[in-house]
Scaffold this active site. Sequence first.
Site, PDB file in Angstrom:
ATOM      1  N   PHE A 369      -2.600  11.607  44.797  1.00  8.16           N
ATOM      2  CA  PHE A 369      -2.610  12.856  45.552  1.00  8.16           C
ATOM      3  C   PHE A 369      -3.659  13.856  45.066  1.00  8.16           C
ATOM      4  CE2 PHE A 369       1.863  11.341  44.922  1.00  8.16           C
ATOM      5  CZ  PHE A 369       1.896  10.579  46.088  1.00  8.16           C
ATOM      6  N   CYS A 370      -4.804  13.371  44.637  1.00  5.74           N
ATOM      7  CA  CYS A 370      -5.895  14.255  44.163  1.00  5.74           C
ATOM      8  C   CYS A 370      -5.394  15.207  43.078  1.00  5.74           C
ATOM      9  CB  CYS A 370      -6.516  15.051  45.303  1.00  5.74           C
ATOM     10  SG  CYS A 370      -7.186  14.030  46.600  1.00  5.74           S
TER      11      CYS A 370
END
Length: 461
Positions: A369-370
């Site tokens: 998720f970055c």
Amino acid sequence: MPSVTPAPVHEPLPVLGRDVRVPLITGGETTYAALDYAASAPALQRVWDDVAAYAPYYGSVHRGAGYLSQLSTDLFENARRTVAGFLGCRGDDQVIFTRSTTDSLNLLARAVPDDCQAFVFETEHHASLLPWRRVTYLAAPRTPEQAVRTLEQALAGRPQGPALVCVTGASNVTGELWPVSELAAAAHAHGARIVLDAAQLAPHHPVDVAALDVDWVAFSGHKLYAPFGSGVLAGRSDWLEAAEPYLAGGGASRRVARRADGGVDVEWHGGPARHEAGSPNVIGAHAIASACTALTEAGFPALVARERRLTAKVQEGLARVPGVRVLSLFGPDAPRVGVLSFVVDGWDSSHFAAALSAEYGIGVRDGLFCAHPLLRAVLGGASDEAGECGAAAAGPGGRSLNAVRVSFGAGTPDEHVERFVGAVGDLVRGGPRSPLSRGSAAPAPHLRPLRVPVPGGTSGR
Ligand code: PMP
């Protein structure tokens, strides 16, 4: 904010795509359950209608003498005012239209004074973690109070000079709310400024810049039910006015003249135009303003109450399934928005997400998720190897370091979260029904043809 009497919201707000049918690997098809709002939320029907109503009148902004140009310019500037109201901006704050939260934070990072020191928790999304030139990273806090103490200590020990704290309002991994006004007070007490990454907060909660006392706020249209390529940076004008334009070009330049030595002299605009060079995305700005109005009219208290109910359903449902661990920094009872990530014993998260999609028509996200450092903090990983935003990295003992994220919002019907909770239980207890969902390199959706009934959208896969 416009004064409206909020109507109680018992039903989800109408969004596009609510009737879309998708094929299942087990045969037949089902209505798609979009549970990946934290990545991109579906467009509100209202936003789509407002964009369609404007489309015939579309014209250039700030450039043309024609009627539609004038109308488009007016609409664009009105959108700025609507967003300012939605965010509770102070009278002298600027609202700049950008492409996204990432773009907004990069703009601000370029605009801060050269000697500005940024302070960022390692748990931030990469968009807030990475743009800063001089930066001090702060260790992951395990309580909101610890976050404030950690920041205070870091700021107290810093050398003289300008400082900027960047903090997320709601985590895109855990959904947990951060103590924004306390962090703002701590920043200001130590002579620093603060920017709020509201990418995940603004779609779920009211954001009041003046009440929170944050200096800037950034968010993205596509997470706020307005997927037309626009974002916002709003806040104090002084650093923005003193900075070189983010993009050099038309629209940002007031006067350009050749110099005797062969170069050019440029006088730049002040105000939002300084950082909005090029033809602005008027449809994107109009869509964001429409979403702001729609959410305001629906009423955040009712939206929040409904989302809390859905969140509780998901939390209770996951708690009943053995081997499911919900990720958290601040503990299970921490206030949160409708974003939850989890891991399942014995499952690779990408296979779990693939099985939810292939067998149940549920769209969630898997990966890091970055927010790689945050994933390591909550999963206890120590690896330096990381994949791209969505890809798994190696965790302790070679175990894959990734999670499944479910996220929802104002357009989510109860049935979607109920189907999700049921599917998690079925998969954990009964295993996957399709061969590729587990233990395979290729996630199951590749077995299904991707047929999109729109021009240019049909794939032979
Ligand atoms: N911050 C947070 C907290 C996010 O969740 C995201 C998107 N996942 C971003 C920033 C970046 O947003 P965008 O991709 O729209 O630039």
